[in-house]
Structure formats: structure tokens, C-alpha cells
Design a protein around this motif. Structure first.
Motif, PDB file in Angstrom:
ATOM      1  N   UNK A 193       0.842  -1.199   0.000  1.00  7.44           N
ATOM      2  CA  UNK A 193       0.000   0.000   0.000  1.00  7.44           C
ATOM      3  C   UNK A 193       0.878   1.250   0.000  1.00  7.44           C
ATOM      4  N   UNK A 194       0.223   2.424   0.054  1.00  4.53           N
ATOM      5  CA  UNK A 194       0.982   3.689   0.070  1.00  4.53           C
ATOM      6  C   UNK A 194       1.952   3.739   1.246  1.00  4.53           C
ATOM      7  N   UNK A 195       1.466   3.371   2.443  1.00  2.00           N
ATOM      8  CA  UNK A 195       2.367   3.436   3.605  1.00  2.00           C
ATOM      9  C   UNK A 195       3.559   2.500   3.420  1.00  2.00           C
ATOM     10  N   UNK A 196       3.394   1.483   2.572  1.00  2.00           N
ATOM     11  CA  UNK A 196       4.479   0.518   2.367  1.00  2.00           C
ATOM     12  C   UNK A 196       5.580   1.052   1.456  1.00  2.00           C
ATOM     13  N   UNK A 197       5.495   2.306   1.070  1.00  3.29           N
ATOM     14  CA  UNK A 197       6.666   2.897   0.427  1.00  3.29           C
ATOM     15  C   UNK A 197       7.844   2.860   1.393  1.00  3.29           C
ATOM     16  N   UNK A 198       7.517   2.746   2.681  1.00  2.00           N
ATOM     17  CA  UNK A 198       8.589   2.568   3.671  1.00  2.00           C
ATOM     18  C   UNK A 198       9.361   1.275   3.381  1.00  2.00           C
ATOM     19  N   UNK A 199       8.692   0.286   2.776  1.00  3.29           N
ATOM     20  CA  UNK A 199       9.421  -0.952   2.431  1.00  3.29           C
ATOM     21  C   UNK A 199      10.490  -0.644   1.378  1.00  3.29           C
ATOM     22  N   UNK A 200      10.191   0.315   0.491  1.00  9.92           N
ATOM     23  CA  UNK A 200      11.197   0.665  -0.533  1.00  9.92           C
ATOM     24  C   UNK A 200      12.404   1.336   0.142  1.00  9.92           C
ATOM     25  N   UNK A 201      12.123   2.168   1.161  1.00  5.11           N
ATOM     26  CA  UNK A 201      13.241   2.762   1.910  1.00  5.11           C
ATOM     27  C   UNK A 201      14.096   1.665   2.528  1.00  5.11           C
ATOM     28  N   UNK A 202      13.428   0.655   3.073  1.00  2.83           N
ATOM     29  CA  UNK A 202      14.165  -0.435   3.726  1.00  2.83           C
ATOM     30  C   UNK A 202      14.952  -1.254   2.706  1.00  2.83           C
ATOM     31  N   UNK A 203      14.329  -1.530   1.556  1.00  2.34           N
ATOM     32  CA  UNK A 203      15.028  -2.265   0.495  1.00  2.34           C
ATOM     33  C   UNK A 203      16.273  -1.479   0.077  1.00  2.34           C
ATOM     34  N   UNK A 204      16.110  -0.166  -0.123  1.00  3.01           N
ATOM     35  CA  UNK A 204      17.244   0.670  -0.537  1.00  3.01           C
ATOM     36  C   UNK A 204      18.353   0.624   0.515  1.00  3.01           C
ATOM     37  N   UNK A 205      17.945   0.678   1.780  1.00  7.21           N
ATOM     38  CA  UNK A 205      18.941   0.629   2.860  1.00  7.21           C
ATOM     39  C   UNK A 205      19.661  -0.714   2.866  1.00  7.21           C
ATOM     40  N   UNK A 206      18.919  -1.803   2.678  1.00  2.00           N
ATOM     41  CA  UNK A 206      19.551  -3.128   2.637  1.00  2.00           C
ATOM     42  C   UNK A 206      20.544  -3.209   1.477  1.00  2.00           C
TER      43      UNK A 206
END
Ligand code: MSK
Length: 661
Positions: free
Chosen positions: A517-530
């Protein structure tokens, strides 16, 4: 490609729009044609924050000469308008997160007995990040302490938001250097509203830096809290097969659409709809069963965790009513068009509001209460079932659906690259370094009826994968790709470039990953950090060969997301016109000043070809800066298969929750 002869690139949606036109029914597409945006407000040149105005800052040399009654210049007015939009978007995501945190607290204390902790591994991991000791504690005690700590982050007055430390070290230093680390979520939102009040912040640069700061409270605060708590309560997503399209409505079943953003009540509806008592009741009323259908971001939540089919994103909501098959549309908060209640008057559909924050005239209100959540869900279902007999023959009937595989949490992306014991981002980083994968593009955000629905999402997604760029997607962008049939591993074979195809085949994933969902753009931040932490691709998010794109945006929430990606070091492109188009100074700040200071920048580009060109140039520029092998189209072919597509398809549930780190 953006096609001006159609209103939607979603074939089923287009058919329903045509049906509606033929039956004299109005949709957002018609209203968008009829209502021309005020060019002054549209470009950010209108100030209405006090009652001396509204002041319209137009005319020759407006940038230098125009001023409001108070003397506010065009750059000040534009920057102020922009900051207010970002603050509003942050408030929306974060208020959603607050509700999630209170649900976790009450689940832990037993006050919300229908909610349980489903992902204890993630809970313990989160406790670690929040410095909460877990030894010898039950999961309920840990959940209570985690929830209390997160709740305290909203009103925290001093210090740093806890999740800031999840970002790469270098990124944290950039934020500290420029005073961008949010103290508490509510404090940053309140301060943004204060700064933009009449007669406070009169410096466009200062205002625009404040926009980055408040957005960080969203990305590394509200959105990330929401994603993590939702995973803890309802399970961390893993890939699931399902269907996408409004065509998933069933003629012989009670169709219930769950629409909005907060997944708590929708989760209860999913459970209640499987109860014998409910199914018997539906049969008693003449239906064969209960067909749950998702809409907008609630759809993404229940699709990723339960495989509930999605009827699509934001612009499909009126169209779902116009099928004549929806017994009920249950809504909570955000992206709910008042027009659905008007559309429903022409059909038998009941629009059921459930949040005290989001009531609607002409809708039925059933107040959600987490203390008796399952009972509220049953009440909603009973209303829908009772309405089945009222269905008329009218309505557009289309029954075409597209397969989708959704549910790529960052935990699963980690897991899929090495299994339970060797999970890592190494294969992805290696593939990028070798040039098999050219880079990564996040295609996210809304639909906007001023652009043919899904057309730019679909065009860019297809072009990126053709150019060996891995695509990650969320929100209505993910719904667009799902409806277009881009979210199955088979797509990799058909459409992806040879390098990307090889990687997708080896891992058994689609070339476009549905992250939520929209709030899960945070997952993209986490993927980028990983990816940064894995090594080989620089030491900051700004070093990655990656871009973020919201090609059909419309919501303030999208702007907040765009800004937190910029503040995190990403190049972000939004489609259509800029809401600060009027001011050259503000455009310069978000393009140049931001890039100098935080490494990321924001541009508004209406032409999809130009978006693609700029994105690929940026990805290649970042590859060069990292001294990676030059990307050569067609250099790699399909050489080996670690697991065949057929084998992968046989796996119904690709990983069990306990296997996900
Ligand atoms: S629903 S914010 S239209 S993505 Fe999250 Fe879609 Fe944009 Fe709403």
C-alpha cells in the motif's frame, strides 16, 4: 503510452466508463473534463491562508514583483503552499499509523481481543531497533512496550525519531548536518502549519527544507511504523496468487468491497466472511457465497496477506458501484470519493462508512470499534447480505480478470535471494553490479482522471523492464501493473530485457514487484537501505542507480512520499504539472538546492518519454559514478535456471511466515 483517446488503459474500466456514458451516469473522468483547474491555484500562485486575500500572484515579472496584501512574494506563497501539502500528507499517513499503534497496544493488553500478534519474529526485531529488552518477556509484554514506545514518537518533543537510525549512517549524517532529523511526528506537522501561518516563515528555502523535514517524519516515522505494526498484527506478506480487475465481481455471490487504507476492520471482515454462520446467512438470502473484493490501498493490504482480489485503485471506486453487483462498499479513511455515495443512489449498493473521521452524507454509518472488531465486521457483512435481494438487473457487467502475484515484503525479497539461512541482498546487488539489472525504479502513487488511467504507469513499467530495470511498485501504481498483467513471473519471459529476465527466472519472481500500500513505500526505503548495507553500490541511498516515480499523482500523501524519497537521497519524478510551477525560485530549490544538500531532487515532468529518458540517464549516471560495468542492452542472455517457472508456480505458498527473517 499516454493515450488521449481513452479515459483508462484498464480495459475493463474503459468498458464500464463507456457503459456509464451510454446510461447518462457521471464519473470522475467526466467531471475532470468539465471542471478546468484554476490556473493560478494549480501552479501555486494563490495564497489563501488569511482573510486579507485570497491573493493571486500573477502578471508580468510575478516572480520578482508580485506580492500579496501582506507583502508575501510568489516564491514564499508557492513554498508555503507546498509545505502545507506535504504536512497534510504526513498527517494522513501518520494518523493511520497512530491507529495501528493503539490497535497493537490493545491487542497486547487484551482490550482488543480479536487482534493477535501474528509475526513474533518481526515484533522482537522491532523491539531491538527500539532498544526494548526482550529477554524473558512474553510477546504480549513486548508488544505493549513496542506500542507504547511508538505512540510516544508521535508527541515526542525533543531528540530524534527512533527509526532515523535505520537509515544508512551517511544518510543520517546528511540529515543531522542540515537539521532535518524530525523530533516527533506531531511536532513536525504542527510546526509546518505554524511556519506557514500568516507572517511567520518568509524564506522559500527555509520553507522547502521544512518540507523535507516533515516528510521524513512520514517516511521514517508514520509510514514505517504503520508497515511494521501491520505486519506484526496481520503477518508479514509473502507472495500470493490472486486476481486483479473490477471484473472479479460475482453474479451469484454477495460482493463486498473493502476500500480505504487502514487494514484493521478489513482484516476482521476477511475472517468473518469465512465463518459458517455468515456463509449460511448468505445462502439463506439466495447467494452462493460472499465475494470479498479490495479497492485502493485496503486492497493492497488484504491482497498481500490473504490473496483477496483487487478491483483496482482510486479511479475504479465509482466504476465498482456501476457494475450493479456491489452489495456494499465498506470505507474507512483516505482516497474515498464522495461521488461513490451519489453513484450508489442509482444502484442498490450500500456505502458503509466506519470511521468517525470519515463520514459521508447518503452513506450508512457503522462505527468501527477495535474492542468488538469482529462483531462490527459481521454487522457490515449482514448489511451487505441483506442487500443481495435488492440487486437489480441494471449495471455494467464485465467479467475479465488478470492474474497477479503480490506480497513482496522486504523480508521476503531478502529471503527469496538465498532461502532461510542465506537470505541476503547479495544476488540483487551482484546483478546490478554486473549490469544484468541496470537499476531499480519505484513506480508508485495515484491515478488522476486528468490522465488516461494507468496509461503512464503501464507504459513506464513495460519500458523499464524492457530496459532491464527492476520495478518495485506500491499503491495505485501497483494496482495498475497488476491489472495490466505485469505481475506474474511469466511477464519476465515475455517483456523483460534479457539480463533482468535471467535474474527473474533464476529467483522465480516477476520483474515488477508488488510491495504493498501507500504506507508501504517505507518498504522501498528499507530495500534501498539493505542494498546499501549489502555493499558494492556505494554507502548511501543517493549512490544507488535508482529512481522514484509517481506518474499519475493527485494526493498530498504522494507529495509527502516524494519528498521523503528526495530527503533520503533519491531522484524523484512526478508526472503532470508541478503544484509550484508558478515560481522559478521554488522550482530551483527542489531541483538544485535539494540536490546539493541531500543528494535527491524532485522534478515534475508531464511527458512519459521524457520521464523514461531522464530516469535511465540518471540510473546510468549513478552506475558511472560507482564505476560499475557499463550497461549494455542484450549483453546477457538466459543461461541458467535455479528453479523453473513451472516449479515455482507449483508453490502455493512460497515461504512460510516463520521462515521469513
Ligand atoms: S490509494 S494516495 S490514490 S496511491 Fe493509497 Fe492510490 Fe494515491 Fe490514494
Amino acid at each position: 503510452m499516454a493515450d488521449k483517446t481513452i479515459k483508462s488503459a484498464d480495459r475493463v474500466a474503459e468498458e464500464i466508463i463507456e457503459w456509464a456514458e451510454g446510461h447518462g451516469l457521471e464519473t470522475a473522468f467526466d467531471r475532470a473534463e468539465r471542471l478546468h483547474p484554476c490556473p493560478i491555484g494549480h501552479s501555486g500562485a494563490c495564497c489563501k491562508i488569511c482573510f486579507m486575500g485570497p491573493c493571486r500572484l500573477v502578471g508580468p515579472d510575478a516572480e520578482e514583483k508580485a506580492a500579496g496584501v501582506c507583502g508575501a512574494t510568489l516564491p514564499v506563497v508557492s513554498a508555503r503552499n507546498f509545505l502545507r501539502m506535504v504536512a497534510a500528507g504526513t498527517a494522513a499517513h501518520s494518523d493511520h499509523a497512530r491507529d495501528m499503534a493503539f490497535t497493537l497496544l490493545e491487542a497486547a493488553t487484551g482490550e482488543a481481543p480479536d487482534f493477535k500478534i501474528k509475526d513474533e519474529v518481526k515484533l522482537r526485531k522491532l523491539a531491538g531497533i527500539l532498544d526494548i529488552p526482550t529477554d524473558g518477556k512474553t510477546k504480549e509484554i513486548i508488544a505493549k512496550e513496542v506500542a507504547e514506545k511508538i505512540i510516544s514518537q508521535f508527541g515526542q518533543q525533543k531528540g530524534e525519531l527512533a527509526f532515523i537510525r535505520r537509515a544508512p549512517k551517511k544518510r543520517q549524517e546528511v540529515w543531522r548536518k542540515w537539521g532535518l532529523v524530525p523530533r516527533g511526528i506531531d511536532r513536525e506537522v504542527a510546526e509546518a502549519m505554524h511556519r506557514t501561518n500568516m507572517g511567520v516563515d518568509q524564506d522559500p528555502e527555509n520553507l522547502m527544507m521544512a518540507a523535507l523535514k516533515v516528510s521524513l517524519a512520514d517516511g521514517w516515522g508514520g509510514c514505517m511504523f504503520s508497515t511494521d505494526i501491520t505486519d506484526i498484527l496481520f503477518g508479514t506478506p509473502r507472495p500470493r496468487r490472486s486476481q486483479a480487475s473490477i471484473g472479479i465481481m460475482k453474479e451469484d455471490e454477495v460482493n463486498v468491497v473493502v476500500h480505504g487504507h487502514e487494514p484493521t476492520l478489513a482484516e476482521m471482515v476477511v475472517e468473518a466472511a469465512q465463518e459458517k454462520e455468515m456463509l449460511d446467512y448468505a445462502k439463506q438470502k439466495g447467494a452462493k457465497g460472499i465475494n470479498l473484493v479490495g479497492m485502493c490501498c485496503t486492497a493492497n493490504e488484504v491482497l498481500m496477506r490473504h490473496g483477496i482480489p483487487t478491483a483496482g485503485g482510486f479511479l475504479n471506486q465509482e466504476l465498482a458501484v456501476m457494475t450493479g453487483l456491489a452489495e456494499a462498499v465498506m470505507v474507512d479513511v483516505q482516497c474515498i470519493m464522495p461521488a461513490i455515495a451519489q453513484a450508489a443512489k442509482k444502484f442498490h449498493t450500500k456505502i458503509i462508512t466506519t470511521s468517525h473521521k470519515g463520514k459521508m452524507i447518503d452513506a450508512v454509518h457503522v462505527q468501527y470499534d477495535e474492542h468488538r472488531a469482529k462483531e462490527v465486521a459481521r454487522q457490515v457483512l449482514r448489511l451487505a447480505i441483506d442487500n443481495f435481494a435488492n440487486r437489480t438487473a441494471e449495471g455494467s457487467r464485465v467479467h475479465e480478470t488478470t492474474p497477479v502475484i503480490a506480497g513482496f515484503s522486504h523480508e521476503y525479497i531478502d529471503y527469496m535471494q538465498g532461502g532461510r539461512f542465506r537470505a541476503s541482498f547479495r544476488p540483487l546487488n551482484d546483478a546490478i553490479m554486473a549490469g544484468r539489472i541496470r537499476g531499480v525504479a519505484g513506480i508508485v502513487g495515484c491515478n488522476n482522471p486528468r490522465i488516461a488511467q494507468d496509461s503512464i504507469h503501464d507504459y513506464l513499467a513495460e519500458e523499464f523492464i524492457k530496459n532491464d530495470v527492476l520495478v518495485v511498485s506500491t499503491g495505485c501504481g501497483a494496482a495498475a501493473c497488476a491489472k495490466a498483467g505485469f505481475m506474474t513471473p511469466e511477464t519476465a519471459l515475455e517483456k523483460a530485457g534479457p539480463g533482468l529476465r535471467e535474474v527473474c527466472e533464476a529467483i522465480g519472481i516477476p520483474p515488477i514487484l508488488h510491495l504493498g500500500a501507500c504506507v508501504d513505500n517505507s518498504r522501498i526505503l528499507t530495500v534501498a537501505t539493505h542494498m546499501v548495507n549489502e555493499g558494492g553500490l556505494g554507502d548511501d541511498i543517493s549512490d544507488l542507480p535508482a529512481v522514484g516515480i509517481a506518474p499519475e499523482w493527485m494526493s498530498e500523501k504522494a507529495l509527502a512520499i516524494g519528498c521523503y524519497f528526495v530527503a533520503s537521497g533519491m531522484y524523484v519524478i512526478f508526472g503532470s504539472e508541478s503544484p509550484v510551477e508558478a515560481s522559478e525560485t521554488v522550482k530551483h530549490i527542489k531541483r538544485n538546492v535539494w540536490e546539493e544538500r541531500v543528494g535527491g531532487k524532485l522534478e515534475f515532468v508531464a511527458d512519459p518519454d521524457e520521464i523514461l529518458k531522464k530516469s535511465l540517464e540518471h540510473i546510468d549516471k549513478k552506475r558511472d559514478a560507482l564505476k560499475l560495468r557499463k550497461y549494455e542492452p542484450g549483453r546477457f542472455g538466459v543461461e541458467r535456471k535455479l528453479m523453473s517457472m513451472a516449479d515455482r508456480r507449483k508453490l502455493e505458498a512460497i515461504a512460510k511466515p516463520h521462515e521469513i527473517k
